[in-house]
Enzyme design. Structure first.
Site, short mmCIF file in Angstrom:
data_model
loop_
_atom_site.label_atom_id
_atom_site.label_comp_id
_atom_site.label_asym_id
_atom_site.label_seq_id
_atom_site.Cartn_x
_atom_site.Cartn_y
_atom_site.Cartn_z
N ASP A 1 13.22 29.98 -4.23
CA ASP A 1 14.45 29.28 -4.84
C ASP A 1 14.60 27.96 -4.91
O ASP A 1 14.47 27.30 -3.50
CB ASP A 1 15.73 29.64 -4.56
CG ASP A 1 15.88 30.92 -5.46
OD1 ASP A 1 15.91 31.55 -6.82
OD2 ASP A 1 16.64 31.58 -4.21
N THR A 2 13.73 26.72 -5.43
CA THR A 2 13.47 25.54 -4.80
C THR A 2 12.70 25.30 -6.09
O THR A 2 13.17 24.81 -7.41
CB THR A 2 11.87 25.74 -4.01
OG1 THR A 2 12.19 26.48 -2.93
CG2 THR A 2 11.74 24.22 -3.39
N THR A 3 12.59 23.70 -6.39
CA THR A 3 11.86 22.61 -7.33
C THR A 3 11.04 21.96 -7.15
O THR A 3 10.57 22.04 -5.96
CB THR A 3 13.60 22.75 -8.30
OG1 THR A 3 12.42 22.39 -9.46
CG2 THR A 3 13.63 21.39 -7.90
#
Length: 543
Positions: A358-360
């Site tokens: 979960d990152t962007t």
């Protein structure tokens, strides 16, 4: 004007292009897009997160990294969770502890660095102030954003292998539940509008008073009071001590290309090591995603994973033999190991489960070859929102090793290793391929394969990203569902453990831009909600 933005959220892409169209530079566009990401993907990233920003600005003679890794609070201790260990995650990126204190709640946070990094980048290299770029993000906070499939998918992830159900991070703390649940206690569904006016007010205050308010002013005092009231580790001293770092890129060469990536505690050293090893093999002759190709690349992945687990960490605290790991001699020796048929073993504590991915990420490039490649994250998010402030804190303490005396062990002021690796591949002095990804330890594996696709197989940016991928961060080779079953059978016959996933596209969600003879193309991973959009002579082109 010719420019391109690729990002995991269409809203962010549009915000970045709007800034470029009105005279902003790539740094302005990247920060504007990233701020929108914090509003429309508020568990993937946020102003209380961390990350790495890779900047190449040839007109100014600048090539640098702004590293903003969260650090363990000053109250943290190496043995604080040593008696809570249940198991290590299978990919070696975090531990499952009793009561999940490292994953959710007030002790799971490292220092919040993202807001300071955005401001520092603009002050050094932008043409606009942070407050001038916050408008689109504020609009999405106050008027709402439409819940996209990828956002909802994260919210509804089930508990797996000791990891929490992600819905707990939206419902267990009252200030958080007030934002993310409806009057009947249910989550917003895909297509519904979610508003966060508290975060909008916080952003308006920051636009007016500056980031100092977050680190030493009224917002800082509100954060400190909330932490003290709930047993949190972050204090005013931690906030006041937040400081981004500027660093030189970490370099290697691959097939005549120059590759620049981020230094430790980021994941760039893994990229360097894997490329150095794989340059000893004629991958193109093997055939893309053939059994020999997959086995060879996966052995390089496993070797890099073992090196990461044992020897890579925060250089402030860990004596990393950087030159030895990155040397051509080391790569030659390791390549010979693969060629001889040796299989690298990846040790793990007990059995494990997957780390939350979960990152962007976003990439921006203009017609002059100026590039920003930016990865930022909340980890998998702590579930904590300070009442009235609206933004969520990171949970990056999750990835520290709770066993004292190791490269990844907890220490006050220490950053944990992260696989984030915003990378730029050059042909001569010109940027050719800029990319990055979210996805935990799979980040480096996805970036690696996209580089191989672009360099060894001559794929466009979009094709390099869309091509079927595989991963090996343990003794198991993981295949997406578009890898041929005949390849799977051949790998099993070679004695490999193989796991086929039902998804055709899965983490990491790679995003990239490519520049060939002054022309731009890009790609956004179809496993997410994003897009790559170019504007040339006023006409948008979607990739």
């Amino acid at each position: 004007m010719q420019a391109m933005v690729s990002a995991s959220q269409p809203e962010a892409v549009e915000a970045g292009l709007d800034v470029l169209a009105t005279g902003g530079n790539v740094v302005d566009a990247a920060v504007a897009a990233a701020l929108v990401q914090t509003a429309v993907d508020p568990q993937m990233c946020g102003i209380a997160g961390f990350g790495s920003m890779h900047l190449f600005l040839p007109d100014r003679g600048v090539h640098t990294l702004i590293d903003f890794h969260g650090r363990a609070p000053l109250a943290a201790r190496p043995d604080m969770w040593a008696d809570r260990i249940i198991r290590e995650c299978d990919d070696g990126f975090g531990f499952v502890l009793r009561e999940q204190v490292n994953e959710i709640g007030y002790q799971s946070m490292t220092t919040p660095m993202t807001l300071q990094a955005f401001d520092a980048a603009l002050r050094a290299f932008g043409t606009r102030a942070l407050g001038d770029l916050m408008g689109p993000a504020i609009d999405y906070c106050e008027h709402g954003f439409v819940v996209r499939p990828h956002v909802h998918e994260f919210w509804t992830q089930p508990a797996e292998c000791g990891r929490i159900e992600r819905v707990r991070g939206l419902t267990e703390h009252p200030a958080t539940a007030a934002i993310y649940t409806k009057s009947d206690g249910s989550l917003h569904e895909v297509g519904e509008v979610l508003r966060n006016p508290d975060m909008g007010r916080t952003y308006r205050r920051l636009a007016e008073h500056g980031v100092e308010d977050f680190y030493s002013g009224e917002i800082a005092r509100a954060i400190d009071a909330d932490m003290r009231a709930h047993g949190g580790l972050i204090t005013l001293a931690d906030l006041a001590g937040c400081e981004v770092e500027r660093s030189e890129p970490l370099w290697t060469r691959y097939r005549g290309h120059r590759v620049a990536t981020n230094p430790l505690p980021g994941g760039g050293l893994m990229i360097v090591l894997m490329l150095n090893i794989l340059e000893h093999f004629d991958l193109a002759a093997m055939g893309h995603n053939s059994p020999e190709y997959v086995a060879t690349v996966c052995e390089a992945m496993k070797i890099a994973t073992v090196e990461k687990d044992c020897r890579m960490g925060d250089p402030r605290f860990v004596d990393v033999p950087l030159e030895q790991i990155a040397s051509r001699e080391n790569a030659s020796r390791l390549a010979e190991r693969i060629r001889s048929g040796e299989k690298t073993h990846v040790p793990r504590v007990n059995s494990g489960g997957p780390e939350s991915h979960d990152t962007t990420h976003l990439c921006v490039i203009d017609e002059r070859g100026a590039v920003v490649s930016l990865t930022h994250s909340l980890g998998s998010s702590s579930g904590v929102v300070t009442d009235g402030l609206g933004f969520m804190y990171n949970n990056c303490m999750m990835v520290f090793d709770p066993r004292p005396g190791r490269a990844g062990s907890i220490a006050p002021g220490k950053a944990r290793f992260t696989a984030m690796a915003p990378t730029i591949v050059f042909r001569g002095e010109e940027p050719f391929f800029a990319l990055g990804a979210p996805g935990g330890t799979t980040i480096t594996m996805g970036i690696l394969q996209a580089i191989l696709n672009a360099v060894d197989f001559g794929m466009s940016a979009s094709d390099a990203i869309v091509a079927p991928r595989f991963c090996a961060t343990s003794n198991t080779i993981e295949l997406t569902n578009r890898i041929l079953r005949s390849t799977e059978r051949a790998l099993l016959a070679r004695g490999y453990l193989v796991l086929r996933h039902p998804q055709s596209y899965m983490f990491p969600l790679v995003h990239a831009v490519r520049r060939v003879d002054g022309r731009l193309d890009g790609g956004a991973d179809p496993g997410g909600d994003g897009m790559a959009l170019a504007v040339a002579t006023g006409r948008p082109r979607l990739y």
